[in-house]
Design a protein around this motif. Structure first.
Motif, PDB file in Angstrom:
ATOM      1  N   GLU A 199       0.874  -1.171  -0.042  1.00 29.45           N
ATOM      2  CA  GLU A 199      -0.108  -0.041   0.125  1.00 29.45           C
ATOM      3  C   GLU A 199       0.955   1.194   0.001  1.00 29.45           C
ATOM      4  O   GLU A 199       0.617   2.116  -0.729  1.00 29.45           O
ATOM      5  N   SER A 200       1.969   1.390   0.764  1.00 35.65           N
ATOM      6  CA  SER A 200       2.694   2.435   0.816  1.00 35.65           C
ATOM      7  C   SER A 200       3.764   2.553  -0.433  1.00 35.65           C
ATOM      8  O   SER A 200       4.171   3.596  -0.697  1.00 35.65           O
ATOM      9  N   GLU A 201       3.906   1.364  -1.304  1.00 35.95           N
ATOM     10  CA  GLU A 201       4.443   1.432  -2.444  1.00 35.95           C
ATOM     11  C   GLU A 201       3.764   2.232  -3.352  1.00 35.95           C
ATOM     12  O   GLU A 201       4.199   3.142  -4.181  1.00 35.95           O
ATOM     13  N   THR A 202       2.418   2.081  -3.444  1.00 37.16           N
ATOM     14  CA  THR A 202       1.615   2.764  -4.177  1.00 37.16           C
ATOM     15  C   THR A 202       1.361   4.130  -3.700  1.00 37.16           C
ATOM     16  O   THR A 202       1.403   5.107  -4.735  1.00 37.16           O
ATOM     17  N   ALA A 203       1.347   4.851  -2.668  1.00 41.18           N
ATOM     18  CA  ALA A 203       1.509   5.719  -2.054  1.00 41.18           C
ATOM     19  C   ALA A 203       2.755   6.756  -2.522  1.00 41.18           C
ATOM     20  O   ALA A 203       2.869   7.659  -2.820  1.00 41.18           O
ATOM     21  N   ASN A 204       4.027   5.718  -2.418  1.00 44.50           N
ATOM     22  CA  ASN A 204       5.279   6.571  -2.873  1.00 44.50           C
ATOM     23  C   ASN A 204       5.045   6.945  -4.345  1.00 44.50           C
ATOM     24  O   ASN A 204       5.554   7.604  -4.714  1.00 44.50           O
ATOM     25  N   ILE A 205       4.683   6.043  -5.303  1.00 39.20           N
ATOM     26  CA  ILE A 205       4.374   6.429  -6.720  1.00 39.20           C
ATOM     27  C   ILE A 205       3.642   7.415  -6.895  1.00 39.20           C
ATOM     28  O   ILE A 205       3.841   8.327  -7.662  1.00 39.20           O
ATOM     29  N   LEU A 206       2.422   7.595  -5.911  1.00 38.69           N
ATOM     30  CA  LEU A 206       1.630   8.818  -6.301  1.00 38.69           C
ATOM     31  C   LEU A 206       2.369   9.755  -5.994  1.00 38.69           C
ATOM     32  O   LEU A 206       2.185  10.953  -6.466  1.00 38.69           O
ATOM     33  N   ALA A 207       3.250   9.933  -5.065  1.00 34.79           N
ATOM     34  CA  ALA A 207       3.971  11.165  -4.550  1.00 34.79           C
ATOM     35  C   ALA A 207       4.750  11.579  -5.596  1.00 34.79           C
ATOM     36  O   ALA A 207       5.097  12.496  -5.949  1.00 34.79           O
ATOM     37  N   SER A 208       5.496  10.343  -6.058  1.00 36.81           N
ATOM     38  CA  SER A 208       6.333  10.661  -7.159  1.00 36.81           C
ATOM     39  C   SER A 208       5.862  11.457  -8.438  1.00 36.81           C
ATOM     40  O   SER A 208       6.481  12.261  -9.004  1.00 36.81           O
ATOM     41  N   VAL A 209       4.428  10.896  -8.781  1.00 37.68           N
ATOM     42  CA  VAL A 209       3.833  11.363  -9.994  1.00 37.68           C
ATOM     43  C   VAL A 209       3.400  12.991  -9.716  1.00 37.68           C
ATOM     44  O   VAL A 209       3.500  13.566 -10.666  1.00 37.68           O
ATOM     45  N   ALA A 210       2.970  13.007  -8.391  1.00 35.06           N
ATOM     46  CA  ALA A 210       2.586  14.350  -8.181  1.00 35.06           C
ATOM     47  C   ALA A 210       3.744  15.386  -8.126  1.00 35.06           C
ATOM     48  O   ALA A 210       3.477  16.466  -8.889  1.00 35.06           O
TER      49      ALA A 210
END
Length: 229
Positions: A145-156
């Motif tokens: 779940e946090s991996e997805t959060a990290n990806i989303l933060a990177s995308v932003a």
């Protein structure tokens, strides 16, 4: 009461959609989804229902809960058939199109404090990404779940960095993201994740994008995900 929404990204109707269908005097109307998970065709359904109900003379008034300028032609068509259209807006006034407000018969605005007087947000345990405290702590996080959060933060971060100065000035924590920027953000996230985003992931992604305008820094297992502007 007509409730309009986009379908669930995998199986059409979500749990919430099915619950709405169980309510008396509610009618669920589902549009479609495009390639990045955005709902489409909902405006057309609203307009078609307004005109159809007006032509059948089964309503004299319509209460519209929306701020979308695309509904303006439907408002005008219903009015030409004798229906009075009342507009209920929520949130900041600028979230509602001035074109739509100019055409309706009556206007009502519910600010956040008006809504919280009788409703409160609920933390849903089945949505750990949106509720994870580690996302706001600034500390490294781990797990799928946090991996997805990290990806989303990177995308932003990447999306914000690629904006022009004029576009960056349009990103604000107090306003909805401009449509073009929002589509660009969602498309990049869908490409990175290789799937459509859930509604909670979209909310998280938009929140991270707005944080970029404040220079908020988040950390992942790989270090800072953003830097002060």
């Amino acid at each position: 009461m007509y409730w309009y929404d986009g379908p669930h990204r995998t199986h059409g109707k979500s749990r919430e959609h099915k619950a709405i269908e169980e309510l008396d005097d509610f009618k669920l109307r589902l549009g479609t989804l495009n390639g990045v998970g955005e709902q489409k065709a909902v405006d057309g359904l609203i307009i078609a229902d307004m005109i159809g109900l007006a032509q059948s003379r089964v309503i004299t008034d319509a209460l519209l809960v929306s701020g979308d300028a695309d509904l303006t032609p439907g408002v005008l068509a219903a009015q030409n058939l004798g229906v009075r259209v009342h507009l209920l807006s929520m949130g900041p006034p600028e979230a509602t199109s001035p074109y739509l407000k100019a055409e309706v018969d009556c206007k009502f605005l519910w600010r956040r404090e008006s809504i919280t007087a009788f409703a409160a947000p609920v933390t849903v345990k089945s949505l750990p990404i949106a509720a994870s405290p580690s996302l706001d702590s600034g500390l490294p996080v781990a797990g799928p779940e946090s991996e997805t959060a990290n990806i989303l933060a990177s995308v932003a971060l990447d999306t914000f960095a690629g904006l022009s100065e004029v576009e960056k000035a349009q990103v604000s924590v107090d306003k909805a993201l401009p449509a073009l920027i929002d589509r660009k953000l969602l498309k990049l996230a869908a490409d990175r994740l290789r799937r459509l985003l859930t509604e909670d992931e979209k909310r998280m992604l938009r929140s991270r994008m707005k944080d970029q305008s404040k220079g908020v820094t988040y950390r992942s297992n790989f270090g800072p995900m953003s830097r002060p502007i």
